[in-house]
Design a protein around this motif. Structure first.
Motif, mmCIF file in Angstrom:
data_model
loop_
_atom_site.group_PDB
_atom_site.id
_atom_site.type_symbol
_atom_site.label_atom_id
_atom_site.label_comp_id
_atom_site.label_asym_id
_atom_site.label_seq_id
_atom_site.Cartn_x
_atom_site.Cartn_y
_atom_site.Cartn_z
ATOM 1 N N SER A 129 8.043 -10.328 -5.442
ATOM 2 C CA SER A 129 8.526 -11.664 -5.843
ATOM 3 C C SER A 129 9.380 -12.367 -4.809
ATOM 4 O O SER A 129 9.797 -13.509 -5.037
ATOM 5 C CB SER A 129 9.292 -11.556 -7.165
ATOM 6 O OG SER A 129 8.411 -11.349 -8.235
ATOM 7 N N GLU A 149 7.328 -11.616 -19.020
ATOM 8 C CA GLU A 149 7.421 -10.940 -17.717
ATOM 9 C C GLU A 149 7.700 -9.459 -17.917
ATOM 10 O O GLU A 149 8.771 -9.071 -18.394
ATOM 11 C CB GLU A 149 8.541 -11.574 -16.897
ATOM 12 C CG GLU A 149 8.553 -11.169 -15.445
ATOM 13 C CD GLU A 149 7.582 -11.980 -14.590
ATOM 14 O OE1 GLU A 149 7.477 -11.684 -13.397
ATOM 15 O OE2 GLU A 149 6.929 -12.898 -15.117
ATOM 16 N N TYR A 192 6.674 -5.737 -15.772
ATOM 17 C CA TYR A 192 5.941 -5.116 -14.666
ATOM 18 C C TYR A 192 5.341 -3.764 -15.026
ATOM 19 O O TYR A 192 4.611 -3.183 -14.230
ATOM 20 C CB TYR A 192 6.860 -4.968 -13.457
ATOM 21 C CG TYR A 192 7.379 -6.290 -12.946
ATOM 22 C CD1 TYR A 192 6.531 -7.182 -12.298
ATOM 23 C CD2 TYR A 192 8.708 -6.665 -13.146
ATOM 24 C CE1 TYR A 192 6.992 -8.402 -11.849
ATOM 25 C CE2 TYR A 192 9.176 -7.888 -12.697
ATOM 26 C CZ TYR A 192 8.315 -8.752 -12.055
ATOM 27 O OH TYR A 192 8.770 -9.979 -11.625
ATOM 28 N N THR A 211 1.707 -10.249 -16.810
ATOM 29 C CA THR A 211 2.040 -10.014 -15.397
ATOM 30 C C THR A 211 1.049 -9.054 -14.762
ATOM 31 O O THR A 211 0.616 -9.261 -13.613
ATOM 32 C CB THR A 211 3.472 -9.463 -15.266
ATOM 33 O OG1 THR A 211 4.375 -10.283 -16.018
ATOM 34 C CG2 THR A 211 3.907 -9.454 -13.815
ATOM 35 N N SER A 232 6.823 -15.470 -13.837
ATOM 36 C CA SER A 232 5.966 -15.548 -12.647
ATOM 37 C C SER A 232 4.974 -16.697 -12.739
ATOM 38 O O SER A 232 4.522 -17.222 -11.724
ATOM 39 C CB SER A 232 5.225 -14.229 -12.446
ATOM 40 O OG SER A 232 6.075 -13.251 -11.888
#
Length: 384
Positions: free
Chosen positions: A119, A176, A178, A185, A215
């Motif tokens: 990012s 969001e 990960y 995402t 994102s």
């Protein structure tokens, strides 16, 4: 007999997994499984860029960083050595007054080794917005997204401005995460159609009211840039940033199957070239006597947006795709990427710290990560 049962169970498990993927329509999971989970990772990692399509970011005449008189004379404090070992760092770079004072690499990396920005790319995309405003392609950050993208011309989405995207206050329905292999995402990272995924999001809260890190905001900014400039963001980046800033090597930007750059992440380059964005902002938008973005944009980018977060607290930690904090009496702004990729800027010391690696420390209640402050402590101990 036991082996036969184990074999049958394995076959049934594989069939079940394929059935779930087929019924869910999430075919991109096959890519996630093959390049991440089957290789022992539970999320993306800094070397996985080799498995994705990429667009090229061209450079021009290389402008080498100067080396300070005492380059690498000062060693790492023991606490910082331990942190780098724990978090599996691959690069650590300290630049003071535009000269490299210290750099070290681990795990087979060097000053020219390529790593995934994650990012940190968001800060570069925000900078391209500043460039496009200076070039006249975009009127201001207050221009509405619908002027560029037809999907944002009606309903509550028509109220979303570029500033709302820059400050992560778009109000769009994005989550969001990960580590959720089924989440948005992950689909953005491993999937094949970023436009379909992000341009069709719905407006669930009024824009500009709540800071929620998304994102999708950065990805939509990239499509605005494409519409405004009639160039891909890799082309615009090459022309306006990577070339004029004298990057040492060509870089790449990972793309989906349609050639759309993953703007929310995935510029693949090295520590010395990532550091150049720090120099640009510490010099108020000027790079080697050439103005690249207006100083007014820099000021807005590295100061808090002061929009309340989802907990109703005033957000003083984010500007235009830069994170912001104050530590030991110093103002600090920085780019941050998954697993602790950092370009940290300390204006009062005219210092840039770059750290790349495999792991990060835990997130603190203030929204920053513990290792951020530890890298700052180490650099300040070494040189101040």
């Amino acid at each position: 007999m036991k082996m036969k049962k184990l074999f049958k169970a394995s076959i049934l498990f594989i069939i079940l997994i394929n059935l779930i993927i087929f019924l869910s329509g999430k075919s991109w999971l096959y890519k996630a499984i093959s390049i991440t989970y089957l290789k022992g990772y539970n999320s993306s990692y800094i070397g996985d860029y080799i498995y994705f399509d990429q667009s090229n970011i061209s450079t021009g005449d290389e402008q080498n960083w100067l080396l300070s008189d005492g380059y690498n004379d000062t060693g790492l404090p023991k606490s910082l050595q331990n942190l780098h070992n724990k978090n599996q760092s691959v690069a650590f770079l300290i630049i003071i007054n535009d000269s490299i004072s210290y750099e070290k690499y681990w795990r087979g990396y060097s000053s020219t080794s390529t790593s995934n920005s994650f990012s940190m790319a968001k800060s570069w995309v925000a900078t391209l917005i500043g460039v496009a405003i200076k070039d006249g392609y975009i009127k201001s950050v207050d221009q509405r997204v619908g002027d560029f993208l037809p999907e944002f011309k009606s309903g509550q989405k028509s109220q979303i401005t570029i500033k709302h995207l820059l400050t992560m206050s778009s109000g769009l329905n994005w989550s969001e995460n990960y580590y959720n292999p089924l989440g948005q995402t992950a689909e953005a990272y491993y999937g094949d159609n970023l436009k379909k995924l992000t341009l069709n999001l719905k407006s669930v809260t009024f824009p500009g009211k709540t800071f929620i890190y998304h994102s999708s905001c950065t990805q939509i900014l990239s499509f605005i840039l494409e519409s405004a400039t009639n160039k891909t963001i890799s082309e615009y980046m090459s022309e306006k940033l990577w070339g004029p800033m004298g990057a040492s090597k060509e870089a790449s930007w990972s793309t989906d199957n349609h050639g759309n750059e993953k703007a929310f992440c995935c510029i693949n380059s090295n520590a010395r070239d990532f550091a150049r964005i720090g120099k640009l902002y510490l010099n108020y938008g000027v790079y080697n006597n050439v103005r690249i973005i207006d100083s007014s944009f820099v000021k807005q980018a590295v100061n808090p947006s002061n929009i309340v977060d989802k907990n109703g607290l005033l957000n003083e930690r984010y500007g235009y795709h830069f994170w912001i904090t104050r530590y030991r009496g110093l103002n600090v702004f920085y780019s941050r990427g998954h697993l602790g990729q950092y370009v940290i800027c300390v204006p009062e010391k005219n210092m840039i710290i770059v750290r790349l690696g495999e792991k990060s420390s835990e997130e603190l209640p203030n929204g920053h990560h513990k290792d951020l402050y530890e890298y700052l402590d180490g650099a300040l101990e070494m040189f101040f």
